[in-house]
Motif scaffolding. Structure first.
Motif, PDB file in Angstrom:
ATOM      1  N   PHE A  37      82.084 -81.499  10.987  1.00  0.00           N
ATOM      2  CA  PHE A  37      81.611 -81.683   9.494  1.00  0.00           C
ATOM      3  C   PHE A  37      81.462 -82.957   9.149  1.00  0.00           C
ATOM      4  O   PHE A  37      80.464 -83.163   8.507  1.00  0.00           O
ATOM      5  N   PHE A  38      82.118 -83.941   9.797  1.00  0.00           N
ATOM      6  CA  PHE A  38      81.893 -85.415   9.346  1.00  0.00           C
ATOM      7  C   PHE A  38      80.407 -85.858   9.778  1.00  0.00           C
ATOM      8  O   PHE A  38      79.672 -86.544   9.129  1.00  0.00           O
ATOM      9  N   LEU A  39      79.924 -85.569  10.895  1.00  0.00           N
ATOM     10  CA  LEU A  39      78.569 -85.767  11.455  1.00  0.00           C
ATOM     11  C   LEU A  39      77.682 -85.097  10.519  1.00  0.00           C
ATOM     12  O   LEU A  39      76.466 -85.754  10.265  1.00  0.00           O
ATOM     13  N   VAL A  40      77.808 -83.975   9.858  1.00  0.00           N
ATOM     14  CA  VAL A  40      76.930 -83.173   8.937  1.00  0.00           C
ATOM     15  C   VAL A  40      76.767 -84.069   7.718  1.00  0.00           C
ATOM     16  O   VAL A  40      75.676 -84.410   7.111  1.00  0.00           O
ATOM     17  N   VAL A  41      77.899 -84.532   7.109  1.00  0.00           N
ATOM     18  CA  VAL A  41      78.191 -85.290   5.905  1.00  0.00           C
ATOM     19  C   VAL A  41      77.421 -86.557   6.147  1.00  0.00           C
ATOM     20  O   VAL A  41      76.764 -86.864   5.564  1.00  0.00           O
ATOM     21  N   MET A  42      77.665 -87.332   7.232  1.00  0.00           N
ATOM     22  CA  MET A  42      77.044 -88.509   7.469  1.00  0.00           C
ATOM     23  C   MET A  42      75.404 -88.358   7.828  1.00  0.00           C
ATOM     24  O   MET A  42      74.637 -89.070   7.026  1.00  0.00           O
ATOM     25  N   ARG A  43      74.907 -87.368   8.142  1.00  0.00           N
ATOM     26  CA  ARG A  43      73.542 -87.020   8.317  1.00  0.00           C
ATOM     27  C   ARG A  43      73.003 -86.688   6.869  1.00  0.00           C
ATOM     28  O   ARG A  43      71.821 -87.113   6.564  1.00  0.00           O
ATOM     29  N   VAL A  85      86.976 -82.788  -0.445  1.00  0.00           N
ATOM     30  CA  VAL A  85      87.059 -83.971  -0.464  1.00  0.00           C
ATOM     31  C   VAL A  85      85.672 -84.697   0.207  1.00  0.00           C
ATOM     32  O   VAL A  85      85.301 -85.634  -0.476  1.00  0.00           O
ATOM     33  N   LEU A  86      85.482 -84.438   1.223  1.00  0.00           N
ATOM     34  CA  LEU A  86      84.304 -84.843   1.953  1.00  0.00           C
ATOM     35  C   LEU A  86      82.935 -84.473   1.161  1.00  0.00           C
ATOM     36  O   LEU A  86      82.092 -85.260   1.000  1.00  0.00           O
ATOM     37  N   LEU A  87      82.768 -83.372   0.691  1.00  0.00           N
ATOM     38  CA  LEU A  87      81.780 -82.651  -0.151  1.00  0.00           C
ATOM     39  C   LEU A  87      81.425 -83.519  -1.288  1.00  0.00           C
ATOM     40  O   LEU A  87      80.735 -83.951  -1.874  1.00  0.00           O
ATOM     41  N   CYS A  88      82.905 -83.893  -2.081  1.00  0.00           N
ATOM     42  CA  CYS A  88      82.879 -84.533  -3.196  1.00  0.00           C
ATOM     43  C   CYS A  88      82.337 -85.959  -2.929  1.00  0.00           C
ATOM     44  O   CYS A  88      81.379 -86.493  -3.809  1.00  0.00           O
ATOM     45  N   VAL A  89      82.757 -86.570  -1.934  1.00  0.00           N
ATOM     46  CA  VAL A  89      82.095 -88.008  -1.741  1.00  0.00           C
ATOM     47  C   VAL A  89      80.650 -88.029  -1.281  1.00  0.00           C
ATOM     48  O   VAL A  89      79.745 -88.912  -1.919  1.00  0.00           O
ATOM     49  N   LEU A  90      80.074 -86.925  -0.761  1.00  0.00           N
ATOM     50  CA  LEU A  90      78.803 -86.673  -0.460  1.00  0.00           C
ATOM     51  C   LEU A  90      77.855 -86.541  -1.895  1.00  0.00           C
ATOM     52  O   LEU A  90      77.055 -87.190  -1.897  1.00  0.00           O
TER      53      LEU A  90
END
Length: 229
Positions: A37-43, A85-90
């Motif tokens: 999921f982290f890779l998806v967010v970074m992309r 939280v990752l989605l919020c940061v994105l």
């Protein structure tokens, strides 16, 4: 944990902590899920995140590290809150990037502005002081680009992302050496210009009859040296 519970020979606690050994396998599963999921967010955050980081991008990277570490290793924390939280940061980062494109003031506030460090062979001391950059840092950047003296430089920019951009002068003139004083061999390759003096602090040029006993008009110092080319 009480100090009487700590024993150097307690390898189960040292290796697995207070959790059952089977949780180690769960950590592997958690790590794989968060990593993917982290890779998806970074992309989705854009290619800039894998290049030279701006201030906001660096802040996001630090936040991401804190977000993903907890759900991977703490058994009583679920994965879903971390994903939210990752989605919020994105969305925050992409929204801020969109606003920066629309408003120049926002762009300058979150990404910083370019600073001129060298102008026509002279160090811009006030600008350097504002950005906490020393003479040695500037000289190191110039030496890295095979520049031996300031007269070879038309502009040195300190970019908002922390990188340096150098534009060489079309017609180099004599200037202040940027070579280390201890390197006498390389300094001997520079030719002194007897009728040209420069400020030892900033490289401001002055004729010999002007500099004697006077302050540098650029930085206020009174130390002068022979220009080299």
């Amino acid at each position: 944990m009480k100090k009487e519970d700590i024993h150097l020979g307690d390898w189960h606690r040292i290796l697995f902590g207070d959790t059952p050994g089977v949780f180690s396998w769960e950590v592997v599963v958690r790590t794989i899920i968060i990593y993917l999921f982290f890779l998806v967010v970074m992309r989705l955050l854009s290619k800039r995140m894998s290049a030279q980081l701006t201030i906001t991008e660096l802040a996001v990277m630090i936040m991401l590290g804190g977000i993903v570490s907890v759900p991977m290793q703490i058994p009583n924390r679920g994965l879903l809150p971390a994903i939210v939280v990752l989605l919020c940061v994105l969305f925050y980062q992409r929204g801020l990037s969109w606003l920066s494109l629309k408003k120049r003031k926002i762009e300058l506030a979150v990404q910083g502005d370019v600073t001129i460090l060298v102008k026509d062979g002279v160090l811009q001391i006030n600008h350097m002081r504002n950005d906490s950059i020393s003479n040695n840092e500037v000289f190191a950047q110039l030496r890295d680009r095979k520049i031996k003296q300031l007269g070879e430089v038309k502009r040195l920019y300190f970019e908002g992302n922390g990188t340096f951009s150098v534009f060489k002068a079309d017609s180099p003139r004599a200037g202040l050496s940027v070579l280390p004083v201890k390197d006498k061999t390389l300094n001997q390759t520079l030719k002194p210009v007897d009728n040209q003096k420069v400020c030892l602090n900033c490289g401001q040029p002055a004729n010999e009859h002007v500099h004697s006993g006077n302050q540098c008009p650029n930085c206020g110092k009174e130390q002068w040296t022979t220009a080299v080319q």
